[in-house]
Design a protein around this motif. Structure first.
Motif, PDB file in Angstrom:
ATOM      1  N   PHE A   1       0.747  -1.324  -0.051  1.00  0.00           N
ATOM      2  CA  PHE A   1       0.054  -0.060  -0.139  1.00  0.00           C
ATOM      3  C   PHE A   1       0.798   1.415   0.201  1.00  0.00           C
ATOM      4  O   PHE A   1       0.605   2.303  -0.348  1.00  0.00           O
ATOM      5  N   PHE A   2       1.953   1.164   0.303  1.00  0.00           N
ATOM      6  CA  PHE A   2       2.748   2.329   0.566  1.00  0.00           C
ATOM      7  C   PHE A   2       3.825   2.418  -0.379  1.00  0.00           C
ATOM      8  O   PHE A   2       4.202   1.926  -1.177  1.00  0.00           O
ATOM      9  N   PRO A   3       4.113   3.997  -0.309  1.00  0.00           N
ATOM     10  CA  PRO A   3       5.099   4.433  -1.627  1.00  0.00           C
ATOM     11  C   PRO A   3       6.357   3.530  -1.613  1.00  0.00           C
ATOM     12  O   PRO A   3       7.054   3.290  -0.489  1.00  0.00           O
TER      13      PRO A   3
ATOM     14  N   ALA B   1       6.733  11.820   7.339  1.00  0.00           N
ATOM     15  CA  ALA B   1       6.689  13.185   7.896  1.00  0.00           C
ATOM     16  C   ALA B   1       5.232  13.545   8.126  1.00  0.00           C
ATOM     17  O   ALA B   1       4.765  14.265   9.398  1.00  0.00           O
ATOM     18  N   HIS B   2       4.296  13.253   7.291  1.00  0.00           N
ATOM     19  CA  HIS B   2       2.895  13.810   7.261  1.00  0.00           C
ATOM     20  C   HIS B   2       2.300  13.217   8.468  1.00  0.00           C
ATOM     21  O   HIS B   2       1.549  13.845   9.292  1.00  0.00           O
ATOM     22  N   ASN B   3       2.582  11.843   8.802  1.00  0.00           N
ATOM     23  CA  ASN B   3       2.078  10.841   9.804  1.00  0.00           C
ATOM     24  C   ASN B   3       2.496  11.540  11.104  1.00  0.00           C
ATOM     25  O   ASN B   3       1.786  11.782  12.126  1.00  0.00           O
ATOM     26  N   VAL B   4       3.843  11.811  11.256  1.00  0.00           N
ATOM     27  CA  VAL B   4       4.359  12.374  12.451  1.00  0.00           C
ATOM     28  C   VAL B   4       3.778  13.734  12.931  1.00  0.00           C
ATOM     29  O   VAL B   4       3.273  13.988  14.052  1.00  0.00           O
ATOM     30  N   LYS B   5       3.507  14.616  11.776  1.00  0.00           N
ATOM     31  CA  LYS B   5       2.968  15.935  12.231  1.00  0.00           C
ATOM     32  C   LYS B   5       1.500  15.750  12.540  1.00  0.00           C
ATOM     33  O   LYS B   5       0.982  16.415  13.486  1.00  0.00           O
ATOM     34  N   PHE B   6       0.652  14.838  12.061  1.00  0.00           N
ATOM     35  CA  PHE B   6      -0.550  14.473  12.452  1.00  0.00           C
ATOM     36  C   PHE B   6      -0.502  14.108  13.840  1.00  0.00           C
ATOM     37  O   PHE B   6      -1.387  14.728  14.568  1.00  0.00           O
ATOM     38  N   PHE B   7       0.021  12.934  14.057  1.00  0.00           N
ATOM     39  CA  PHE B   7       0.029  12.364  15.595  1.00  0.00           C
ATOM     40  C   PHE B   7       0.436  13.334  16.449  1.00  0.00           C
ATOM     41  O   PHE B   7       0.013  13.332  17.505  1.00  0.00           O
ATOM     42  N   ILE B   8       1.354  14.336  16.534  1.00  0.00           N
ATOM     43  CA  ILE B   8       1.688  15.375  17.259  1.00  0.00           C
ATOM     44  C   ILE B   8       0.446  16.196  17.757  1.00  0.00           C
ATOM     45  O   ILE B   8       0.216  16.368  18.579  1.00  0.00           O
TER      46      ILE B   8
ATOM     47  N   HIS C   1       1.103  20.997  13.731  1.00  0.00           N
ATOM     48  CA  HIS C   1       2.184  20.943  12.727  1.00  0.00           C
ATOM     49  C   HIS C   1       1.360  20.771  11.245  1.00  0.00           C
ATOM     50  O   HIS C   1       1.671  21.114  10.314  1.00  0.00           O
ATOM     51  N   TYR C   2       0.274  19.696  11.545  1.00  0.00           N
ATOM     52  CA  TYR C   2      -0.384  19.187  10.328  1.00  0.00           C
ATOM     53  C   TYR C   2      -1.148  20.333   9.912  1.00  0.00           C
ATOM     54  O   TYR C   2      -0.807  20.627   8.477  1.00  0.00           O
ATOM     55  N   SER C   3      -1.930  20.776  10.490  1.00  0.00           N
ATOM     56  CA  SER C   3      -2.864  21.813   9.973  1.00  0.00           C
ATOM     57  C   SER C   3      -2.353  23.017   9.602  1.00  0.00           C
ATOM     58  O   SER C   3      -2.693  23.654   8.411  1.00  0.00           O
TER      59      SER C   3
ATOM     60  N   ASP D   1      -8.533  14.750   6.447  1.00  0.00           N
ATOM     61  CA  ASP D   1      -9.688  13.946   6.295  1.00  0.00           C
ATOM     62  C   ASP D   1      -9.386  12.618   6.202  1.00  0.00           C
ATOM     63  O   ASP D   1      -8.853  12.027   5.312  1.00  0.00           O
ATOM     64  N   MET D   2      -9.576  11.841   7.710  1.00  0.00           N
ATOM     65  CA  MET D   2      -9.006  10.463   7.871  1.00  0.00           C
ATOM     66  C   MET D   2      -9.713   9.537   6.862  1.00  0.00           C
ATOM     67  O   MET D   2      -8.862   8.635   6.125  1.00  0.00           O
ATOM     68  N   VAL D   3     -10.902   9.648   6.488  1.00  0.00           N
ATOM     69  CA  VAL D   3     -11.634   8.766   5.375  1.00  0.00           C
ATOM     70  C   VAL D   3     -11.006   8.942   4.022  1.00  0.00           C
ATOM     71  O   VAL D   3     -10.608   8.052   3.424  1.00  0.00           O
TER      72      VAL D   3
ATOM     73  N   ALA E   1      -8.250  10.270   2.935  1.00  0.00           N
ATOM     74  CA  ALA E   1      -6.835   9.980   2.809  1.00  0.00           C
ATOM     75  C   ALA E   1      -6.434   8.601   2.617  1.00  0.00           C
ATOM     76  O   ALA E   1      -5.623   8.139   1.961  1.00  0.00           O
ATOM     77  N   HIS E   2      -7.522   7.637   3.125  1.00  0.00           N
ATOM     78  CA  HIS E   2      -7.283   6.255   2.904  1.00  0.00           C
ATOM     79  C   HIS E   2      -8.066   5.660   2.022  1.00  0.00           C
ATOM     80  O   HIS E   2      -8.204   4.432   1.477  1.00  0.00           O
ATOM     81  N   GLU E   3      -8.930   6.549   1.337  1.00  0.00           N
ATOM     82  CA  GLU E   3      -9.968   5.884   0.096  1.00  0.00           C
ATOM     83  C   GLU E   3      -9.128   5.313  -1.096  1.00  0.00           C
ATOM     84  O   GLU E   3      -9.780   4.428  -1.573  1.00  0.00           O
ATOM     85  N   PRO E   4      -7.906   5.916  -1.473  1.00  0.00           N
ATOM     86  CA  PRO E   4      -7.190   5.154  -2.615  1.00  0.00           C
ATOM     87  C   PRO E   4      -6.972   3.799  -2.487  1.00  0.00           C
ATOM     88  O   PRO E   4      -6.508   3.234  -3.375  1.00  0.00           O
ATOM     89  N   PHE E   5      -6.801   3.230  -1.020  1.00  0.00           N
ATOM     90  CA  PHE E   5      -6.537   1.968  -0.782  1.00  0.00           C
ATOM     91  C   PHE E   5      -7.602   1.131  -0.400  1.00  0.00           C
ATOM     92  O   PHE E   5      -8.461   1.424   0.399  1.00  0.00           O
ATOM     93  N   SER E   6      -7.672  -0.015  -0.791  1.00  0.00           N
ATOM     94  CA  SER E   6      -8.584  -1.039  -0.481  1.00  0.00           C
ATOM     95  C   SER E   6      -8.229  -1.668   0.850  1.00  0.00           C
ATOM     96  O   SER E   6      -7.433  -2.715   1.121  1.00  0.00           O
TER      97      SER E   6
ATOM     98  N   LYS F   1      -8.630  -7.079   8.049  1.00  0.00           N
ATOM     99  CA  LYS F   1      -7.453  -7.536   8.286  1.00  0.00           C
ATOM    100  C   LYS F   1      -6.230  -6.851   8.009  1.00  0.00           C
ATOM    101  O   LYS F   1      -5.102  -7.004   8.817  1.00  0.00           O
ATOM    102  N   ALA F   2      -6.232  -5.795   7.248  1.00  0.00           N
ATOM    103  CA  ALA F   2      -5.241  -4.879   6.998  1.00  0.00           C
ATOM    104  C   ALA F   2      -5.026  -3.954   7.990  1.00  0.00           C
ATOM    105  O   ALA F   2      -4.023  -3.705   8.387  1.00  0.00           O
ATOM    106  N   ARG F   3      -6.224  -3.439   8.624  1.00  0.00           N
ATOM    107  CA  ARG F   3      -6.174  -2.694   9.909  1.00  0.00           C
ATOM    108  C   ARG F   3      -5.552  -3.390  10.952  1.00  0.00           C
ATOM    109  O   ARG F   3      -4.589  -3.059  11.772  1.00  0.00           O
TER     110      ARG F   3
ATOM    111  N   GLU G   1      -3.337  -5.756  10.666  1.00  0.00           N
ATOM    112  CA  GLU G   1      -1.819  -5.807  10.396  1.00  0.00           C
ATOM    113  C   GLU G   1      -1.381  -4.645  10.875  1.00  0.00           C
ATOM    114  O   GLU G   1      -0.007  -4.575  11.557  1.00  0.00           O
ATOM    115  N   TRP G   2      -1.779  -3.260  10.588  1.00  0.00           N
ATOM    116  CA  TRP G   2      -1.385  -2.012  10.765  1.00  0.00           C
ATOM    117  C   TRP G   2      -1.021  -1.846  12.217  1.00  0.00           C
ATOM    118  O   TRP G   2      -0.164  -1.363  12.901  1.00  0.00           O
ATOM    119  N   LEU G   3      -2.174  -2.300  13.142  1.00  0.00           N
ATOM    120  CA  LEU G   3      -2.134  -1.953  14.570  1.00  0.00           C
ATOM    121  C   LEU G   3      -1.103  -3.093  15.103  1.00  0.00           C
ATOM    122  O   LEU G   3      -0.470  -2.724  16.202  1.00  0.00           O
TER     123      LEU G   3
END
Ligand code: HEM
Length: 149
Positions: free
Chosen positions: A51-53, A64-71, A79-81, A88-90, A92-97, A101-103, A105-107
């Motif tokens: 899924f990732f680049p 870097a975007h993740n770090v800014k968002f989570f801070i 930092h993110y805004s 938009d959480m939904v 941002a993840h729309e392009p990926f199926s 199970k994938a969630r 794996e991430w967790l």
């Protein structure tokens, strides 16, 4: 610590609470950056690595975007805004199926990193509870009965 993962009801809007202030107070911005470096090193080799680049520069940008968002989500500086914009959480993840199970794996990857992170259980639990709930937003693909494992 309780790394429990509750099941996502497909299409649900999860209730969640942002992490308690002690999380970012104890971990610090540098600590959070380190946590995501470790997380991304593992996630690219996981079952959802595709899924990732694949390109290093692109991956660094997402990290870097993740770090800014989570801070920001943890109650730290916005930092993110301020540098990226509205998140938009939904969308941002729309392009990926993303399936349940994938969630998981991430967790699971996040659990592996958190287990090695030296902060109090109270701080860790409040971060975990946020992730566990908030990640339900990403599940946008049901698993058909035919493909259930
Ligand atoms: C609480 C959980 C999660 C949060 C807060 C979160 C947040 C984010 C953020 C802030 C970004 C960067 C967006 C940007 O470029 O501005 C991102 C990207 C991404 N996330 Fe998540 N995410 C979560 C869970 C997940 C899960 C469970 C998956 C997949 C199973 C996932 C897959 C991805 C992917 C593939 C990208 C890269 C997007 C790209 O290539 O541009 N995320 N996420």
């Amino acid at each position: 610590m309780d790394y429990h993962v509750s099941k996502t009801e497909f299409g649900e809007k999860p209730n969640f609470e942002y992490p308690k202030p002690i999380f970012i107070e104890e971990l610090g911005e540098e600590g959070l950056k380190k946590l995501f470096n470790e997380f991304y090193d593992l996630i690219v080799d996981s079952d959802i690595g595709n899924f990732f680049p694949q390109e290093e520069e692109e991956l660094e940008k997402v990290k870097a975007h993740n770090v800014k968002f989570f801070i920001e989500a943890a109650g730290g500086p916005k930092h993110y805004s301020e540098t990226v914009g509205h998140f938009d959480m939904v969308k941002a993840h729309e392009p990926f199926s993303i399936t349940e199970k994938a969630r998981r794996e991430w967790l699971g990857t996040m659990e592996e990193v958190l287990r090695k992170t030296d902060i109090s259980d109270e701080a860790k639990q409040s971060f975990w509870d946020f992730l566990e709930r908030f990640s339900k937003h990403t599940v946008n693909t049901p698993v058909s009965e035919d493909f259930k494992i």
